[in-house]
Enzyme design. Structure first.
Site, mmCIF file in Angstrom:
data_model
loop_
_atom_site.group_PDB
_atom_site.id
_atom_site.type_symbol
_atom_site.label_atom_id
_atom_site.label_comp_id
_atom_site.label_asym_id
_atom_site.label_seq_id
_atom_site.Cartn_x
_atom_site.Cartn_y
_atom_site.Cartn_z
ATOM 1 N N LYS A 162 4.488 51.854 -33.340
ATOM 2 C CA LYS A 162 3.460 51.746 -34.373
ATOM 3 C C LYS A 162 3.498 53.001 -35.248
ATOM 4 O O LYS A 162 3.416 54.138 -34.733
ATOM 5 C CB LYS A 162 2.085 51.590 -33.730
ATOM 6 C CG LYS A 162 1.847 50.198 -33.152
ATOM 7 C CD LYS A 162 1.839 49.117 -34.223
ATOM 8 C CE LYS A 162 1.319 47.794 -33.669
ATOM 9 N NZ LYS A 162 1.374 46.718 -34.671
ATOM 10 N N ASP A 191 6.581 49.447 -36.991
ATOM 11 C CA ASP A 191 5.598 48.553 -37.614
ATOM 12 C C ASP A 191 4.487 49.407 -38.222
ATOM 13 O O ASP A 191 3.803 50.131 -37.501
ATOM 14 C CB ASP A 191 5.018 47.606 -36.556
ATOM 15 C CG ASP A 191 3.981 46.637 -37.144
ATOM 16 O OD1 ASP A 191 3.800 46.634 -38.386
ATOM 17 O OD2 ASP A 191 3.375 45.892 -36.360
ATOM 18 N N GLU A 217 8.628 46.803 -40.095
ATOM 19 C CA GLU A 217 7.680 45.708 -40.295
ATOM 20 C C GLU A 217 6.476 46.177 -41.115
ATOM 21 O O GLU A 217 5.891 47.218 -40.793
ATOM 22 C CB GLU A 217 7.223 45.202 -38.917
ATOM 23 C CG GLU A 217 6.343 43.959 -38.949
ATOM 24 C CD GLU A 217 6.051 43.464 -37.532
ATOM 25 O OE1 GLU A 217 7.024 43.163 -36.800
ATOM 26 O OE2 GLU A 217 4.877 43.412 -37.139
ATOM 27 N N ASP A 242 4.670 40.480 -41.481
ATOM 28 C CA ASP A 242 3.882 40.001 -40.340
ATOM 29 C C ASP A 242 2.535 39.455 -40.825
ATOM 30 O O ASP A 242 2.399 38.268 -41.088
ATOM 31 C CB ASP A 242 3.714 41.141 -39.323
ATOM 32 C CG ASP A 242 2.789 40.793 -38.179
ATOM 33 O OD1 ASP A 242 2.414 39.619 -38.062
ATOM 34 O OD2 ASP A 242 2.420 41.698 -37.395
ATOM 35 N N LYS A 266 3.911 34.486 -34.912
ATOM 36 C CA LYS A 266 2.957 34.645 -33.811
ATOM 37 C C LYS A 266 2.315 33.307 -33.497
ATOM 38 O O LYS A 266 1.624 32.733 -34.347
ATOM 39 C CB LYS A 266 1.889 35.677 -34.188
ATOM 40 C CG LYS A 266 2.453 37.085 -34.297
ATOM 41 C CD LYS A 266 1.408 38.091 -34.718
ATOM 42 C CE LYS A 266 1.989 39.509 -34.669
ATOM 43 N NZ LYS A 266 1.096 40.507 -35.258
ATOM 44 N N GLN A 294 -0.075 39.322 -30.728
ATOM 45 C CA GLN A 294 -1.378 39.477 -31.373
ATOM 46 C C GLN A 294 -2.309 40.240 -30.411
ATOM 47 O O GLN A 294 -3.492 40.008 -30.368
ATOM 48 C CB GLN A 294 -1.934 38.088 -31.700
ATOM 49 C CG GLN A 294 -3.013 38.042 -32.749
ATOM 50 C CD GLN A 294 -2.527 38.401 -34.126
ATOM 51 O OE1 GLN A 294 -1.682 37.726 -34.691
ATOM 52 N NE2 GLN A 294 -3.041 39.471 -34.669
HETATM 53 MG MG LIG Z 1 2.909 43.753 -36.992
#
Ligand SMILES: [Mg+2]
Length: 367
Positions: A162, A191, A217, A242, A266, A294
């Site tokens: 992240k 991401d 992402e 996403d 997702k 998620q």
């Molecule tokens: Mg994402």
């Protein structure tokens, strides 16, 4: 095989530690268990994880839309009428997570009725998927320590990092520390959850060019239309969309406008019926897919794994299936096991979701 009742049960299970990222943080799984009952006694189940910072849904809104709008709209339909179910849910705008849970619970009921696993019903490509683990915001040393622990414990060698903090330097330092700590044998990708601007993203990607990242992402918002396109056109690695591609029309728009070159899929927001369309769309356009998380429970992760294993396109990249490792408990009676970096799909029938009645009683919020 007729749908006789749809239940939406709110429950809460705390996380061991909050998962933090650029668009929010999650400390408790405040989810809704959706159950589709049939007149011959089958109960299909799926999980709805509300993500207000992404889709605007809350546990209360999910419960309301499922019981007040969706249940009366689909009761009386056969569970095999999947397109009718989808069409009636789509009469309501938005609410992707609530719709997805109803759809997946219907598929679970079909699998139980026919004695087949959902993976087999969908496509049956394989029986297991490689797992990618998501590393949330912390100081560089703590993020390296978490990744090492996950690699050593579960054999996972693919990590989604992240990023999206500002200034972006801290994130660059994290990625550099992860590569140095884990070596060249692990796959790393990032991401941003829209946390950076297009120019911050471009600078960060340039500074990380030697780290062998495999994809990026949603580094900056898709709504920054020209900036995003400018960024994607110069990105040296595939750029995945996403949260900007929650619906098939959005997938087409983002890909054809040059705002993304890959898609995170997702099941918790597009269920199985709409996700099938996304697989066909991406295959037709020649675009890669990653099955995303998620921040799913074990019930939700079973749904993602069942779908990922069903197709060549969705099982090619490691699927993000390990967020449940940070939860203190789960509703599943028989916990999921990640071994050698892989998660095996339950043989079924259906999705193989056996909810432990005692745990449900302990965590549900409506009694
Ligand atoms: Mg994402």
């Amino acid at each position: 095989m007729k749908i006789s009742r749809v239940e939406a049960i709110p429950y809460a299970i705390p996380y061991r530690k909050p998962l933090a990222f650029a668009s929010g943080a999650v400390a408790t799984a405040d989810h809704v268990l959706v159950r589709v009952h049939t007149d011959d006694g089958v109960v299909g189940q799926a999980d709805a994880p509300p993500r207000p910072f992404t889709y605007g849904e809350t546990p209360t809104s999910i419960r309301s839309v499922v019981t007040e709008l969706f249940a009366p709209a689909i009761e009386g339909l056969s569970i095999l009428d999947r397109e009718q179910v989808r069409g009636r849910l789509e009469r309501t705008v938005g609410n992707p997570v609530a719709k997805a849970a109803v759809d997946m619970a219907v598929w679970d009921a079909i699998g139980q009725t026919l004695g087949a696993s959902v993976t087999e019903l969908l496509g049956g490509f394989t029986d297991r998927v490689r797992v990618s683990h998501m590393v949330g915001f912390a100081e560089p040393a703590a993020m390296v320590a978490e990744a090492e622990r996950v690699r050593d414990t579960y054999g996972i060698t693919v990590f989604k990092v992240k990023v999206g903090r500002r200034p972006y330097r801290l994130d660059v330092d994290v990625c550099r520390a992860l590569r140095a700590g884990l070596g060249d044998d692990v796959e790393l990708y990032v991401d941003g959850n829209r946390g950076w601007t297009a120019s911050e993203s471009a600078r960060a990607l340039a500074e990380m060019a030697d780290l062998g990242l495999t994809m990026a992402e949603e580094l900056c918002p898709a709504d920054d239309v020209l900036g995003r396109r400018w960024l994607v056109q110069q990105s040296p690695i595939p750029f995945f969309a996403d949260e900007s591609v929650a619906r098939p029309g959005e997938v087409t728009r983002e890909l054809l406008s040059g705002a993304a070159t890959g898609i995170s899929l997702k099941t918790s927001r597009t269920g199985f019926t709409t996700s099938q369309r996304l697989v066909g769309l991406c295959e037709g356009l020649g675009v890669e897919v990653v099955v995303g998380n998620q921040i799913d429970t074990q019930v939700g992760s079973l749904c993602s794994a069942a779908f990922a294993a069903a197709y060549e396109l969705t099982s090619r990249r490691a699927a993000e299936l390990s967020n449940f490792l940070d939860m203190t408990d789960d509703l599943l009676a028989d916990p999921l096991v990640i071994e050698h970096g892989e998660l095996k799909v339950r043989e079924g029938p259906g999705l193989g979701i056996a909810v432990d009645p005692e745990r449900l009683e302990r965590y549900r919020l409506d009694t």
